[in-house]
Design an enzyme around this catalytic site. Structure first.
Site: not given
Ligand SMILES: NC(=O)c1ccc[n+]([C@@H]2O[C@H](COP(=O)([O-])OP(=O)(O)OC[C@H]3O[C@@H](n4cnc5c(N)ncnc54)[C@H](OP(=O)(O)O)[C@@H]3O)[C@@H](O)[C@H]2O)c1
Length: 244
Positions: A139-141, A143
């Site tokens: 999710a973080y990477g 985004s």
């Protein structure tokens, strides 16, 4: 200069707000936590104004930002990080992370467009995590990879139509409350003071792709050129090393 900074209540944005204020610039510091904004404002009553709003609330973000006077530099640092446990796959977590890092950032851009002028700079904080498929960083990477593409495409279009320069900032690990929450080793983690100085110098020079620290960034860029199978193997090995 008038400089607007989101995520100014903590970490990188907080340090940038203080450093620009020390240099005598007018800073519009944004975040959700009013108390943290008040404390920042009290440190620099002449230089800092504050705006409390949630960037994931489009109506609020657009309303608050579009009423500002002209801005010379906007730095969009607000962001969140959550890691995925694939054994408890949670699609709602993707909504939360993309809701702030991508859609919240776009709400901010929509609100800012009327107050950015020809020659203004819009600097968007992404992450070097965009370069490789890191464990638990779906999710973080994801985004940040999406934001990097959007940032580059905005540079094409906003530059052409309005003369606004759009800069991509990709930090490696920086010591902030966000990374203090991590329980794994963070190679080449730099101080928030170093991050602020590197970002401010990069923006001054109008660098389109501000990546730091240099060695870490060069290593990840090289690794991102490897075949996909080799990248996955490397990432798995790093994940195993983290588990000890
Ligand atoms: N630290 C690192 O190693 C690192 C590395 C690469 C990239 N980055 C990126 O750098 C940026 C700053 O990170 P940091 O380490 O400084 O994190 P941080 O210390 O956790 O600060 C995050 C900031 O974002 C704001 N924020 C979060 N959600 C928001 C929302 N919905 N609306 C408005 N503001 C919101 C927070 O303010 P409130 O709590 O007041 O809302 C806070 O000021 C992020 O985009 C992050 O992804 C950080």
């Amino acid at each position: 200069m008038r400089i607007l900074i989101t995520g100014a209540t903590s970490g990188i944005g907080f340090q940038l707000a203080k450093d620009y204020a020390k240099q005598g610039h007018q800073v519009i510091a944004c975040g959700r936590r009013q108390q943290a904004l008040n404390e920042l404002q009290q440190q620099f009553p002449e230089q800092i104004q504050t705006l409390a709003f949630d960037i994931s609330d489009r109506a609020q973000a657009v309303d608050v930002l579009s009423q500002q006077a002209e801005i010379d530099i906007a730095i969009l640092s607000a962001g969140v990080c959550e890691y995925l446990d694939v054994s408890k796959f949670d699609a709602a977590m993707f909504e939360r992370v993309f809701g702030v890092n991508v859609f919240g950032t776009m709400n901010t851009v929509e609100g800012l467009l009327p107050v950015l002028k020809k020659g203004s700079k819009l600097a968007i904080v992404g992450s070097l995590a965009r370069l490789l498929p890191f464990t638990k960083a779906e999710a973080y990477g994801g985004s940040k990879a999406a934001m990097h593409y959007i940032t580059r495409a905005l540079d094409v279009d906003l530059g052409e139509q309005y003369g606004i320069q759009v800069l991509a900032i990709s930090p490696g690990f920086v010591k902030t409350p966000m990374t203090d929450a991590n329980d794994f080793e963070m190679p080449m983690r730099v101080s928030v003071e170093f991050a602020s100085e590197t970002i401010r110098k990069g923006i001054d020079k109008g660098k389109r792709d501000i990546c730091f620290p240099r060695t870490f960034s060069a290593l990840l860029k090289l690794m991102s050129l490897l075949p996909q199978g080799a990248q996955v193997a490397l990432s798995r090995r790093m994940a195993r090393n983290q588990q000890g």
